[in-house]
Design a protein around this motif. Structure first.
Motif, PDB file in Angstrom:
ATOM      1  N   HIS A  77      18.043   0.528  15.357  1.00  0.00           N
ATOM      2  CA  HIS A  77      16.612   0.846  15.436  1.00  0.00           C
ATOM      3  C   HIS A  77      15.832   0.235  14.279  1.00  0.00           C
ATOM      4  CE1 HIS A  77      12.970   3.181  16.158  1.00  0.00           C
ATOM      5  NE2 HIS A  77      12.978   3.508  14.880  1.00  0.00           N
ATOM      6  N   PHE A  78      16.428   0.201  13.089  1.00  0.00           N
ATOM      7  CA  PHE A  78      15.715  -0.258  11.896  1.00  0.00           C
ATOM      8  C   PHE A  78      15.919  -1.755  11.692  1.00  0.00           C
ATOM      9  CE2 PHE A  78      16.978   4.204  10.834  1.00  0.00           C
ATOM     10  CZ  PHE A  78      15.711   4.748  10.906  1.00  0.00           C
ATOM     11  N   ALA A  79      14.823  -2.444  11.343  1.00  0.00           N
ATOM     12  CA  ALA A  79      14.898  -3.866  10.999  1.00  0.00           C
ATOM     13  C   ALA A  79      15.359  -3.997   9.545  1.00  0.00           C
ATOM     14  CB  ALA A  79      13.543  -4.538  11.192  1.00  0.00           C
ATOM     15  N   PHE A  80      15.906  -5.171   9.223  1.00  0.00           N
ATOM     16  CA  PHE A  80      16.408  -5.384   7.863  1.00  0.00           C
ATOM     17  C   PHE A  80      15.265  -5.369   6.849  1.00  0.00           C
ATOM     18  CE2 PHE A  80      18.215  -7.894   4.345  1.00  0.00           C
ATOM     19  CZ  PHE A  80      19.366  -7.163   4.131  1.00  0.00           C
ATOM     20  N   ASP A  81      14.071  -5.813   7.262  1.00  0.00           N
ATOM     21  CA  ASP A  81      12.905  -5.752   6.377  1.00  0.00           C
ATOM     22  C   ASP A  81      12.600  -4.307   5.988  1.00  0.00           C
ATOM     23  OD1 ASP A  81      12.665  -8.459   6.498  1.00  0.00           O
ATOM     24  OD2 ASP A  81      11.047  -8.481   7.968  1.00  0.00           O
ATOM     25  N   THR A  82      12.780  -3.407   6.944  1.00  0.00           N
ATOM     26  CA  THR A  82      12.579  -1.986   6.687  1.00  0.00           C
ATOM     27  C   THR A  82      13.570  -1.479   5.640  1.00  0.00           C
ATOM     28  OG1 THR A  82      11.807  -1.651   8.943  1.00  0.00           O
ATOM     29  CG2 THR A  82      12.537   0.300   7.762  1.00  0.00           C
ATOM     30  N   PHE A  83      14.802  -1.938   5.748  1.00  0.00           N
ATOM     31  CA  PHE A  83      15.843  -1.550   4.795  1.00  0.00           C
ATOM     32  C   PHE A  83      15.499  -2.017   3.376  1.00  0.00           C
ATOM     33  CE2 PHE A  83      20.137  -2.766   3.001  1.00  0.00           C
ATOM     34  CZ  PHE A  83      20.481  -1.484   2.625  1.00  0.00           C
ATOM     35  N   LYS A  84      15.005  -3.247   3.255  1.00  0.00           N
ATOM     36  CA  LYS A  84      14.627  -3.765   1.939  1.00  0.00           C
ATOM     37  C   LYS A  84      13.455  -2.978   1.360  1.00  0.00           C
ATOM     38  CE  LYS A  84      16.418  -6.828   0.407  1.00  0.00           C
ATOM     39  NZ  LYS A  84      17.658  -6.898  -0.386  1.00  0.00           N
ATOM     40  N   LEU A  85      12.501  -2.605   2.230  1.00  0.00           N
ATOM     41  CA  LEU A  85      11.358  -1.825   1.767  1.00  0.00           C
ATOM     42  C   LEU A  85      11.807  -0.448   1.286  1.00  0.00           C
ATOM     43  CD1 LEU A  85       8.336  -1.316   1.387  1.00  0.00           C
ATOM     44  CD2 LEU A  85       8.211  -0.708   3.817  1.00  0.00           C
ATOM     45  N   LEU A  86      12.736   0.171   2.007  1.00  0.00           N
ATOM     46  CA  LEU A  86      13.240   1.485   1.606  1.00  0.00           C
ATOM     47  C   LEU A  86      13.908   1.408   0.231  1.00  0.00           C
ATOM     48  CD1 LEU A  86      13.744   4.467   2.365  1.00  0.00           C
ATOM     49  CD2 LEU A  86      15.910   3.738   3.374  1.00  0.00           C
ATOM     50  N   GLN A  87      14.667   0.351  -0.001  1.00  0.00           N
ATOM     51  CA  GLN A  87      15.291   0.188  -1.321  1.00  0.00           C
ATOM     52  C   GLN A  87      14.236   0.124  -2.418  1.00  0.00           C
ATOM     53  OE1 GLN A  87      18.657  -2.658  -1.697  1.00  0.00           O
ATOM     54  NE2 GLN A  87      18.311  -3.062   0.474  1.00  0.00           N
ATOM     55  N   SER A  88      13.184  -0.642  -2.182  1.00  0.00           N
ATOM     56  CA  SER A  88      12.116  -0.766  -3.177  1.00  0.00           C
ATOM     57  C   SER A  88      11.437   0.574  -3.405  1.00  0.00           C
ATOM     58  CB  SER A  88      11.104  -1.819  -2.707  1.00  0.00           C
ATOM     59  OG  SER A  88      10.039  -1.934  -3.614  1.00  0.00           O
ATOM     60  N   SER A 124       6.012   5.263   8.368  1.00  0.00           N
ATOM     61  CA  SER A 124       6.084   3.816   8.173  1.00  0.00           C
ATOM     62  C   SER A 124       7.312   3.191   8.817  1.00  0.00           C
ATOM     63  CB  SER A 124       6.065   3.484   6.684  1.00  0.00           C
ATOM     64  OG  SER A 124       4.888   3.976   6.065  1.00  0.00           O
ATOM     65  N   PHE A 125       8.441   3.910   8.842  1.00  0.00           N
ATOM     66  CA  PHE A 125       9.696   3.340   9.343  1.00  0.00           C
ATOM     67  C   PHE A 125      10.033   3.833  10.744  1.00  0.00           C
ATOM     68  CE2 PHE A 125      11.384   3.144   4.699  1.00  0.00           C
ATOM     69  CZ  PHE A 125      10.378   2.230   4.401  1.00  0.00           C
ATOM     70  N   GLN A 131       0.835  -1.205   0.000  1.00  0.00           N
ATOM     71  CA  GLN A 131       0.000   0.000   0.000  1.00  0.00           C
ATOM     72  C   GLN A 131       0.864   1.247   0.000  1.00  0.00           C
ATOM     73  OE1 GLN A 131      -2.453  -0.664   3.468  1.00  0.00           O
ATOM     74  NE2 GLN A 131      -4.115  -1.554   2.277  1.00  0.00           N
ATOM     75  N   LEU A 132       1.957   1.206   0.786  1.00  0.00           N
ATOM     76  CA  LEU A 132       2.860   2.354   0.828  1.00  0.00           C
ATOM     77  C   LEU A 132       3.476   2.615  -0.543  1.00  0.00           C
ATOM     78  CD1 LEU A 132       4.523   4.484   2.381  1.00  0.00           C
ATOM     79  CD2 LEU A 132       6.188   2.693   2.873  1.00  0.00           C
ATOM     80  N   ILE A 133       3.969   1.561  -1.194  1.00  0.00           N
ATOM     81  CA  ILE A 133       4.589   1.728  -2.514  1.00  0.00           C
ATOM     82  C   ILE A 133       3.551   2.187  -3.533  1.00  0.00           C
ATOM     83  CG2 ILE A 133       5.686   0.471  -4.405  1.00  0.00           C
ATOM     84  CD1 ILE A 133       7.070  -1.264  -2.317  1.00  0.00           C
ATOM     85  N   ASN A 134       2.359   1.605  -3.478  1.00  0.00           N
ATOM     86  CA  ASN A 134       1.310   1.973  -4.420  1.00  0.00           C
ATOM     87  C   ASN A 134       0.883   3.427  -4.228  1.00  0.00           C
ATOM     88  OD1 ASN A 134      -0.825   1.254  -6.419  1.00  0.00           O
ATOM     89  ND2 ASN A 134      -2.160   1.725  -4.683  1.00  0.00           N
ATOM     90  N   GLU A 135       0.678   3.809  -2.962  1.00  0.00           N
ATOM     91  CA  GLU A 135       0.247   5.183  -2.681  1.00  0.00           C
ATOM     92  C   GLU A 135       1.327   6.179  -3.082  1.00  0.00           C
ATOM     93  OE1 GLU A 135      -1.397   7.806   1.138  1.00  0.00           O
ATOM     94  OE2 GLU A 135      -0.964   5.658   1.349  1.00  0.00           O
ATOM     95  N   THR A 136       2.593   5.825  -2.806  1.00  0.00           N
ATOM     96  CA  THR A 136       3.695   6.718  -3.165  1.00  0.00           C
ATOM     97  C   THR A 136       3.832   6.833  -4.681  1.00  0.00           C
ATOM     98  OG1 THR A 136       4.859   6.068  -1.139  1.00  0.00           O
ATOM     99  CG2 THR A 136       6.152   7.147  -2.853  1.00  0.00           C
TER     100      THR A 136
END
Length: 607
Positions: free
Chosen positions: A467-478, A373-374, A344-349
């Protein structure tokens, strides 16, 4: 008295409060038949009262309460002064007083037996001991064994007359009946306790499968263990990121941990045990495993135990397996929700980037999305020049990136990104840096690459380490990957718009743009000031020095105009060597002041 005359204990002793001492005095010691009959009736009465104990619904059927009633029954039937029961404690290697008829345990009664006597009783086939030398406080000891293993003792304080009138055969039988009854009681108590535990497990299983909240599942595990085993200690060793879970006893399961037994249980998915003589406890490690993997280990510590109680192992194993499945379901549900939220975040952005918003508004929107989100504190978008030697911060980034302190982070991250062209995930930047004064520890840097060329990078920071999880890092890259093209196109579009309304030589606005803004201002504003600027003798400059020098004169003048007007004011090229300034909303006096200041600065600071 003949055997067929239906002799009963109640006929011999109609008054329950009468003493056996007076009854036994009516018979001679040598009357074996009457002795046997009396002893048989005592045993029958004892078994009857023991049966009443089990069938009494008013009792809670706890072994301790049953033992307390047993001592009272034995005291009454044998007309003893006091009766004490000692249970065998494996860990203490001795006997511990568990039940007594005394009003106070300070009435000359010992609380523990010496180890030497315990060893002697365990080794020799005694069922009773009269006048034990090592324990002169008691006239009689009944020894209770199961499979030749010492389980406990009944100690009697009683008169010698009564003791001597009862035969050894009677005490052997009495010891046997007490032993059988105690084992039955303990067996029934264990059965009832096991039934209670499995009812609890059924109730917990229903709760597990009625929630998809990991905190609730973990809380229910600990709550159940506390209810079933109040004397045990528990810890949840979890392999995934957690935030404390509301004060529950949760620990990180780290691969470099010194607790090798816990790690072995996690890796193998099998129950492991650890016995500690120094800590005086036994520990069970039960893996919390589902169908797809192991999510942690349940650590249960049994105090004062040489070996973990085997009758508890199966229940804890079932609880751990059930909890593991529930944790897996909750984790999968949590991951699916997060995946949906990420999409939803990627779609909305992406939708927002495809609208006609200005670049600054788009950047502000994306920064807000990342912060929300992060859970980030600072978000900045840094653009590099063509040579990658200088940078600029895009409008819409958080205010920190427009401060001097931000350059320490920007230059450090820019150097590493330019060198490797790879995203950066830094849990604690101070761990690999000599500069420990850095305020922000957790950093994610993602390059913005378009057509193989580095355009800039996004920087997301938080002051807490890791503070940031690795899943968060992957989402930021996307997210940055989807956004880079839109950023580039938006900047190109705005650059093209500027070129359309900008004079190529002076970089001031064109006359057409100035006319449009002046017309709009005359409709909306109360007043405005217009300044027209002419360069004297400009033709002679062109004739004498050439048009290139003439162009440089106009460029110098345009620079001073840009420096001396507000962001809302409009500097434009009117035509030829004439330049113009419009000040919307400004009175004439302000226009005169700015015009005079501009003439003065041009005279002093231009060539």
């Amino acid at each position: 008295m003949p055997r067929d005359e239906s002799f009963s204990f109640t006929q011999l002793l109609p008054d329950q409060t009468a003493t056996y001492k007076s009854l036994l005095s009516d018979f001679k010691t040598g009357d074996k038949y009457m002795e046997e009959l009396l002893e048989r009736e005592i045993i029958l009465e004892l078994k009857s009262k023991f049966f009443d104990l089990i069938s009494n619904e008013r009792l809670s059927f706890s072994p301790s309460e049953i033992l307390l009633h047993m001592t009272a029954i034995l005291k009454e039937l044998l007309k003893a002064d006091e009766v004490d029961f000692y249970s065998c404690q494996e860990w203490k290697q001795g006997m511990l007083l568990e039940a007594t008829t005394r009003l106070s345990t300070n009435d000359g009664v010992i609380s523990t037996f010496p180890e030497c006597l315990v060893s002697e009783l365990a080794e020799k086939p005694y069922s009773f001991i009269k006048y034990p030398e090592a324990m002169p406080q008691h006239e009689l000891l009944l020894v209770l064994k199961v499979n030749e293993k010492l389980k406990g003792l009944f100690g009697f304080q009683m008169s010698s007359d009564t003791l001597n009138q009862l035969s050894d055969r009677f005490f052997n039988k009495l010891s046997h009946e007490c032993n059988v009854f105690i084992e039955k009681v303990r067996s029934l108590a264990e059965t009832m306790e096991e039934e209670k535990r499995y009812k609890q497990l059924f109730r917990v299983t229903k709760k597990f499968h009625s929630t998809m909240d990991m905190d609730a599942v973990l809380g229910e595990i600990i709550s159940t263990l506390r209810e079933v085993y109040p004397s045990f200690t528990y810890y949840l060793l979890l392999s995934h990121d957690h935030k404390g879970y509301g004060g529950l006893p949760v620990k990180d399961l780290e691969y470099d941990s010194d607790n090798l037994t816990a790690m072995q249980s996690y890796v193998s998915g099998q129950i492991q045990f650890e016995d500690s003589a120094t800590e005086k406890n036994s520990i069970m490690y039960a893996p919390l495993k589902g169908k797809q993997g192991v999510y942690g280990v349940l650590q249960v510590i049994a105090p004062n135990s040489l070996v973990f109680p085997q009758n508890e192992v199966e229940f804890i194993k079932l609880l751990a397996n059930t909890a593991g499945s529930a944790l897996e379901n909750a984790k999968l549900y949590e991951q699916s929700r997060k995946l949906i939220a990420d999409l939803q975040l990627i779609n909305e952005t992406s939708h927002q980037l495809n609208t006609s918003l200005r670049l600054a508004d788009t950047m502000k929107f994306i920064c807000g999305q990342i912060i929300k989100s992060f859970n980030a504190q600072e978000v900045g978008f840094i653009m590099l020049d063509e040579d990658h030697d200088d940078y600029s911060v895009l409008q819409g980034s958080t205010s920190f990136f427009f401060s001097k302190d931000a350059s320490r982070y920007i230059l450090r991250i820019a150097k590493r990104i330019k060198q490797d062209m790879e995203p950066l995930f830094i849990g604690d930047i101070t761990s690999d840096s000599e500069d420990s004064s850095l305020h922000f520890h957790s950093i994610m840097g993602v390059p913005m690459i378009q057509s193989g060329e580095l355009k800039g990078f996004a920087l997301v920071m938080h002051e807490e380490p890791y503070h940031f999880a690795f899943d968060t890092f992957k989402l930021l890259q996307s997210l940055i990957h989807h956004s880079t093209l839109a950023f580039t196109n938006s900047m190109l579009r705005e650059e093209l718009e500027r070129m359309v309304v900008t004079d190529h030589l002076t970089k001031l606005y064109s006359r057409g743009y100035l006319d449009d803004k002046m017309n709009l201002s005359m409709l909306e504003d109360q007043q405005g000031a217009f300044i027209l600027i002419d360069v004297d003798n400009f033709k002679s400059v062109n004739d004498q020095y050439g048009h290139q020098v003439g162009d440089e004169v106009l460029i110098q003048l345009a620079r001073h105009i840009a420096k001396n007007i507000r962001g809302t004011d409009i500097g434009a090229r009117w035509g030829g060597e004439e330049l113009a300034i419009y000040l919307p909303g400004a009175p004439l006096e302000t226009g005169v002041m700015i015009a005079n200041r501009l003439v003065d600065k041009v005279e002093k600071h231009t060539n």
